[in-house]
Design a protein around this motif. Sequence first.
Motif, PDB file in Angstrom:
ATOM      1  N   SER A 208       0.848  -1.189   0.000  1.00  0.00           N
ATOM      2  CA  SER A 208       0.000   0.000   0.000  1.00  0.00           C
ATOM      3  C   SER A 208       0.886   1.243   0.000  1.00  0.00           C
ATOM      4  O   SER A 208       2.103   1.169   0.216  1.00  0.00           O
ATOM      5  CB  SER A 208      -0.895   0.004   1.243  1.00  0.00           C
TER       6      SER A 208
ATOM      7  N   VAL B  18      -1.786   2.025  -7.895  1.00  0.00           N
ATOM      8  CA  VAL B  18      -1.973   2.007  -6.449  1.00  0.00           C
ATOM      9  C   VAL B  18      -1.898   3.435  -5.898  1.00  0.00           C
ATOM     10  O   VAL B  18      -2.676   3.815  -5.022  1.00  0.00           O
ATOM     11  CB  VAL B  18      -0.912   1.104  -5.775  1.00  0.00           C
TER      12      VAL B  18
ATOM     13  N   HIS C 298      -5.003   5.458  -3.992  1.00  0.00           N
ATOM     14  CA  HIS C 298      -4.815   6.020  -2.659  1.00  0.00           C
ATOM     15  C   HIS C 298      -5.187   7.505  -2.635  1.00  0.00           C
ATOM     16  O   HIS C 298      -5.881   7.962  -1.719  1.00  0.00           O
ATOM     17  CB  HIS C 298      -3.368   5.840  -2.210  1.00  0.00           C
TER      18      HIS C 298
ATOM     19  N   SER D 102      -2.240   0.965   9.221  1.00  0.00           N
ATOM     20  CA  SER D 102      -2.321  -0.487   9.420  1.00  0.00           C
ATOM     21  C   SER D 102      -1.584  -0.936  10.667  1.00  0.00           C
ATOM     22  O   SER D 102      -2.105  -1.732  11.451  1.00  0.00           O
ATOM     23  CB  SER D 102      -1.776  -1.216   8.185  1.00  0.00           C
TER      24      SER D 102
ATOM     25  N   HIS E 177      -6.936  -4.844   7.709  1.00  0.00           N
ATOM     26  CA  HIS E 177      -7.250  -4.250   6.413  1.00  0.00           C
ATOM     27  C   HIS E 177      -8.713  -3.818   6.346  1.00  0.00           C
ATOM     28  O   HIS E 177      -9.036  -2.731   5.853  1.00  0.00           O
ATOM     29  CB  HIS E 177      -6.957  -5.251   5.300  1.00  0.00           C
TER      30      HIS E 177
ATOM     31  N   GLU F 113      -9.882   0.095   5.719  1.00  0.00           N
ATOM     32  CA  GLU F 113     -10.650   0.506   4.554  1.00  0.00           C
ATOM     33  C   GLU F 113     -12.021   1.083   4.949  1.00  0.00           C
ATOM     34  O   GLU F 113     -12.475   2.059   4.369  1.00  0.00           O
ATOM     35  CB  GLU F 113     -10.837  -0.682   3.619  1.00  0.00           C
TER      36      GLU F 113
END
Length: 887
Positions: free
Chosen positions: A288, A314, A318, A443, A596, A600
Motif C-alpha cells: 500500500s 496504487v 490512494h 495499518s 485491512h 478501509e
Amino acid sequence: MLLRPWGKRLRLVPRTALFLFLEVILVSLCLLSFRIFISALPYSIRVLLEAAVRNCDGFLMKKEDVMNILDWKTKQSSVEVPFFPARVLLQDFTGIPAMVDFAAMREAVKILGGDPRRVHPARPTDLTVDHSLQIDFMLKNQEVEFGRNRERLQFFKWSSRVFKNVAVIPPGTGMAHQVNLEYLSRMVFEEDNLLFPDSVVGTDSHITMVNGLGILGWGVGGIETEAVMLGLPVSLTLPEVVGCELSGSSNPFVTSIDVVLGITKHLRQVGVAGKFVEFFGSGVSQLSIVDRTTIANMCPEYGAILSFFPVDNVTLKHLEHTGFDKAKLKSVETYLKAVKLFRHDQDNSGEPTYSQVIRIHLNSIVPSVSGPKRPQDRVAVTDMKRDFQACLNEKVGFKGFQIAAEKQKDYVCIRYEGSEYTLSHGSVVLAAVTSCTNNCNPSVMLAAGLLAKKAVDAGLHVKPYIRTSLSPGSGMVTHYLSSSGVLPYLSKLGFEIVGYGCSTCVGNTAPLPEAVLNAVKQGDLVTCGVLSGNKNFEGRLCDCVRANYLASPPLVVAYAIAGTVNIDFQTEPLGTDPTGRSIYLQDIWPSREEVHQMEEERVVLSMFKVLKEKMEMGNKRWNSLEAPDSVLFPWDLKSTYIRCPSFFDKLTKEPVALRPIENAHVLLYLGDSVTTDHISPAGSIARSSAAAKYLTNRGLTPREFNSYGARRGNDAVMTRGTFANIKLFNKFLGKPAPKTIHFPSGQTLDVFEAAELYQKDGVPLIILAGKKYGSGNSRDWAAKGPYLLGVKAVLAESYEKIHKDHLIGIGIVPLQFLPGENAESLGLSGRETFSLTFPEELSPGLTLSIKTSTGKVFSVIAAFENDVEVTLYRHGGLLNFVARKFS
C-alpha cells in the motif's frame, strides 16, 4: 513538460509535399528515438532531467548539465548536477533557524544598502510547527505548548505574513512527514501554463517519505534548504540508481515495519550509501502507499539519498481515497503518462536500466526488532531472547554490555504504587509509540490497537512503573484510533495520547519513577526501552536506559505487556487470564484481514477529510495569536527563544581573501561514527550544562528550559549546547563527557567554556575525528555551532555527505586524511598546534600541507567536490554568498 523543448526546436519548414512528408517522418523518428531513450532512464533520473530542461538558463543550469543527465548511464557518480526542487518543506525544529536566518539576512542586506523586502523564499515553502512536543505530566493538550513556545509561534506567524510563498501549518495539526504529506503534496505543479512534476527538499531526514508517493524528495538540512528557498539549485553528484526488485508477498504476522527493517538490513549489506534506490517488480503492487512511504522514510538509515516508488495505479487509488480532486487527479495521470513518469503495474518488460539490480523476496522477511544500540542491528523476534543474552556476554560495544556471568541473573525488588515488583536485566521500563516513523501507517497503528483490545479482553495489563506513551505525528491518528474503537484499550494499557510531535525518540521523556532509577543504579541493570521510532542510539531515550529496541507499534505493546525483552514469544506466555490460563502472543495477534477491513471501512477517507479541515481552518489559539507585520523583525533582546544570530556581523560587500589557519589548537579529538546528535543534541537541556547556566542567568528555572530543539532560534543557547551530549567520547579525557581540555591552562572544562577562552585569546580551533564524522540526522546546528565556537576546520578520515556540505555551507573547511592515514597512524596526539595555508587557486580535491608545532608535516585533502563548494567557502559560507546577491 519533458518533451517540450525538443518539440519547439524541431520546426517543420513546408516545401514540396514529398519533402514535407519526409520531414514529418524524420521528426516522428527523432521523437520516437528520444522516447525510447528516455524509457531506459530510471524514473527518478527522469525527474532530474525534466527539472534540468525546464530551468536551463546557461548559468545556474547549463546545457552540459542537461546532457550529463541525459547521458546518466556513463556519467553517474562522476559529475555534479544542479537540481531545482519545486518546493520546500520545513519543520519547526530545523525550520526556525532557517527563518531566523532569513530575518537576520534582511537586517544584513539593509546594512549593506540593499532592499530587505527582496529577501523572501522564491519557491513555495510549507512550515509545520508541531515538532517541539515535550512530555510532562501537564501536557495533555495545547495549552502548555502555546505557553512554552509562544515566542516561537509568534515568530512563525510573522514569517507567514511577511515572507512570500511561506505557508505555516497550524499547531495541533501534525508533522508534515506524516499523513499530512498527501495534503501538502501537489503531485504535478502548474505555473505559467506549464506542467511539471512535484519535488521537494527540506530540513528533515524524513522528507524521503514523500518518495512513496512518487514525488522526488530528500532532506538536505537548513543551509542548503535556504538556498533553494532563495531560488538557487541544490547540487548533487549524479547518483547511481539501484533497482530493487520486490517479489512475492509477506506472511500474515509480518507488518510493514518488518518489511522496512528487512529491506533496511538488506540494503545496508549491499551498500547503497549516496545512491538513489528505485523499487520495481510484482511485489511493489502488493504494498500500500502507507507501506511504501514507511519504507521510503527509512532510507537515511541505510544511507541512500532517497528510495523512490514511481507513481502507479496504487498511487492513484490512494489519492482518490484521500479526497484528492478528481479532475486534478485525471490531469495528473494524463500528464505523468505522457512524459513517461507513470509506472504500469503489469508491464515489467519495459523496466529502466539500473546501475545495479538487487532482488528481495517479501516472503523471506520475518517479524523483527532492531537494537540494542543501532537501527541497523536487526534481530528476528524469534531470536530476541538468545540475542539479548549474547549482548549481556559481549564486551561493551554496539552489541554488548559485558555483564559478568554471575551477575546476569541479578534482580532488584521495588515497591511502586503499593505493590511489589522485580526488575532484572532486560526489564522494559520505557515503551513508546513515537511519531517519526510508524504511526503514519494506519495499518500498524490499528494492529497495535486491536492487539491492545484483545489483550485487555484477555485480562492482560502493563506494569504501572513502565513509562508508556503514545505521541502521534498527527491528530489524524487520534481520529482513526478513536473512530475504530481501539483507543480506550490502548489507554487502559497506559498508551494514552500525550500530544503531537517528537517526544521520546529525541529524548523528551518524562523522568522514570525514582524507585526504578534507584533499582537500575543499585543492580547495575541493563534495562530496556522499546519504541516504534527509527533512532535508538545509546543515551538518546534516557540516560539510564542502556538497551533500546526499535519495533512495530503492536510489538511495542506486546513487549510492554511482557515487561521484558528477555522472552521467547513462541514458547513463553505474555501473562495469564483471570482463570490462570496462559496467554501467548499468537492468541491476541490480529490477522491482516482484520486490520485491512478496519482500515478501509473506517479510516482513509474520513481521516483526510478531517485533516483538510484542520489544515485550512487552523485553531482558535493560532488564529487569535498576535504577531507583528513589519518588514524587519522586531528582535526582543530579552527573548531566550529568538535572537538575531551573528553570522552576518562581519559581512562585507565583496568576499575577502582566504586567510591561513595558524597555530590552531584541537578543541576535540574524536573517534569513528560521531553523529550529529553528539555534535548538536536535540533533547532536554541538562541542568549542569553551559546552556543551562546561560538560561539560569537570564532568570529561567529548569522547568522553563524546554529543549535544544525548541531553542534553535537562539544562537547563544545552541552554541553552548554544541558537543553537550553526555555520550560524547573525547579521547583527551578517555571517557564519555561533554568536556575537553583547554591546553594553555590545562583545565578540563565544558566544551563551550574552553572554546570561549580560546576565542578571547584569538586562537583558531580544529577538530580531529575518525570515520563517518557527522552521521545521523541532517542538522544545520551541527555545523553552525562549531563555527560559532571558533572552529575553522575539521580533519577526519571520512564524512557523512550532508554534514560535510553543511560545514562548507557555514564556512568550515572539511579536511580529509589521505587514504590509509589517520591521527593515530601519523602519531598525532591532538595536543600540538596545527597550521595550514591555502593557495590562491583553491580547487576541488586539492591536496594541502599541514605543519604542526612538533615539526611534523603531512598532507590532507580539501574535501571540496566541485567549484560551487569552493565558491561558497571563499564567500565564508552559503549565507554570506546569498546575502551578497541581495545587496
